[in-house]
Enzyme design. Sequence first.
Site, short mmCIF file in Angstrom:
data_model
loop_
_atom_site.label_atom_id
_atom_site.label_comp_id
_atom_site.label_asym_id
_atom_site.label_seq_id
_atom_site.Cartn_x
_atom_site.Cartn_y
_atom_site.Cartn_z
N GLU A 298 -44.26 -21.81 -17.74
CA GLU A 298 -43.10 -22.11 -16.92
C GLU A 298 -42.76 -23.59 -16.98
O GLU A 298 -43.64 -24.42 -17.15
CB GLU A 298 -43.36 -21.69 -15.47
N CYS B 104 -40.20 -30.94 -15.34
CA CYS B 104 -41.63 -30.78 -15.07
C CYS B 104 -42.14 -29.73 -16.05
O CYS B 104 -41.72 -28.58 -15.99
CB CYS B 104 -41.85 -30.35 -13.62
N CYS C 188 -55.17 -22.96 -16.91
CA CYS C 188 -55.85 -24.25 -16.70
C CYS C 188 -57.32 -23.96 -16.45
O CYS C 188 -57.67 -22.96 -15.82
CB CYS C 188 -55.24 -24.98 -15.50
N CYS D 62 -58.64 -25.89 -9.39
CA CYS D 62 -58.49 -26.53 -8.09
C CYS D 62 -58.23 -25.44 -7.04
O CYS D 62 -57.51 -24.48 -7.30
CB CYS D 62 -57.36 -27.56 -8.12
N CYS E 15 -54.49 -24.22 -6.20
CA CYS E 15 -53.48 -24.22 -7.26
C CYS E 15 -53.39 -22.84 -7.91
O CYS E 15 -54.40 -22.25 -8.29
CB CYS E 15 -53.86 -25.27 -8.30
N GLY F 28 -51.43 -26.56 -16.42
CA GLY F 28 -52.43 -27.15 -17.30
C GLY F 28 -52.75 -28.60 -17.03
O GLY F 28 -52.15 -29.25 -16.17
N GLU F 29 -53.74 -29.09 -17.75
CA GLU F 29 -54.25 -30.45 -17.56
C GLU F 29 -53.93 -31.29 -18.80
O GLU F 29 -54.54 -31.09 -19.85
CB GLU F 29 -55.76 -30.38 -17.31
N SER G 30 -50.07 -36.40 -15.33
CA SER G 30 -50.83 -36.20 -14.10
C SER G 30 -52.18 -35.60 -14.47
O SER G 30 -52.24 -34.63 -15.21
CB SER G 30 -50.06 -35.26 -13.17
N SER H 156 -54.65 -36.85 -9.46
CA SER H 156 -54.67 -35.88 -8.35
C SER H 156 -55.93 -36.09 -7.55
O SER H 156 -57.00 -35.61 -7.92
CB SER H 156 -54.62 -34.46 -8.92
N HIS I 147 -56.46 -35.96 -3.68
CA HIS I 147 -56.54 -34.90 -2.67
C HIS I 147 -57.65 -35.05 -1.63
O HIS I 147 -57.68 -34.31 -0.65
CB HIS I 147 -56.62 -33.51 -3.29
N ASN J 180 -48.07 -26.71 -1.03
CA ASN J 180 -47.16 -25.58 -1.24
C ASN J 180 -47.94 -24.28 -1.12
O ASN J 180 -49.08 -24.21 -1.55
CB ASN J 180 -46.52 -25.68 -2.62
N CYS K 291 -45.10 -27.86 -6.86
CA CYS K 291 -46.39 -28.28 -7.42
C CYS K 291 -47.43 -27.19 -7.19
O CYS K 291 -47.59 -26.71 -6.07
CB CYS K 291 -46.89 -29.53 -6.71
#
Length: 380
Positions: free
Chosen positions: A97, A110, A117, A121, A124, A172-173, A204, A227, A229, A303, A346
Amino acid sequence: MTTTAGQRLVYDLDREEWHALLASWGEPAFRARQIWEWLYHHLETDFEAMHNVPRALRARLAAHFDPNGLRPLAEWRSSDGQTRKWLFELADGERVESVLMEYTARRTACISVQVGCAFACAFCATGRMGLIRNLTAGEIVAQVLHLERHVRARQAPPSPRGITNVVFMGMGEPLSNYHHTLRAVRVLNDADGFRLGARRMTLSTVGLVPAIYRLAHEPVQVNLAVSLHAPTDDLRTRLVPINATYPLRELMEAVRYYLNHTGRRVTFEYAMIADVNDSPELAATLADLLAGLLVHVNLIPLNPVPGSPWQGSGRERVAAFADVLRRRGIPTTVRVRRGIDIAAGCGQLYAEVERRGRRLPFPGHAAVRGPEMGSGAERR
Ligand code: SAH
């Protein structure tokens, strides 16, 4: 335009490879620029339309390369009309996406760098998929070009620059697909390529320490977001499991190294989760961690991800947290939530797909495109 599995994407090649290939075909050097002009300025996907390229070379290119690489299966528009999300199918049937966010003066793409991934996390959606595969540089670039075509087509009068910013914050990373991500950055940045300033692109990362050291030495001046957090190892390991491998001390050491070598401000992302990581005490701990560094904190109310018990922090809680940081002199912004109604925020990207018997109970969204695309998301 159909895509064929196994064929290389035309956007996979960086400038050097492209020149080398054409040289090996006995073509003059100026052809490279000529073809890139078609690909990255005119956004042409049909080699036959490249009328100043000799017919024999057009045929050779068409035989070698897939000029497209992404098939849009569905497209969603948020209720405020400012955010759009696309679901793309890749040549091998995998799906990713991409999201377009339109602001007054900016249009930000984005984009995704992996199918799924590996880092899982806790909050996510993408992290629940596991890693399926890396995207190639061409598949990453192709997302930007697809969104660029969309933006340009809607601008009146048509403008030569649609997308103004690219953030590698989709699925993904980026730093675990380092090679392809950096190659995509170079192609997007290239003066003969997409010509997007490196400072308009942001990678990111979940905090892959060795890759942060490596990135510090890249010639291309892309921005870095981390990231975070959580400001303590206990909490961060719960939320971002890779913290067990690269704990905060090592992460901050890498960030300091990056800052010293690049002089470019680093952004720290902090998803605010109600009663988990949003207390004023943790804000103070975060301020200690970041004190004296050229950084910026971006607070993102969590989110919603279906199946997760966690909630985004309320407005007052976020404001109080931001207040603590600002009073300690740390530039802090609260990210405006965008596209939540179409799961384009996100951490919400999942590329809704039934995969190997696993399916998350994600809500369906009505696709905005006609039936030929809307039904695509449900196919297979
Ligand atoms: N792998 C990269 C890019 C991921 S997505 C990274 O970890 O940075 C971009 C950002 O969205 C990251 O900061 C990620 O932690 C955050 N994110 C993930 N899930 C989220 C959610 N449910 N709500 C808000 N932000 C989320």
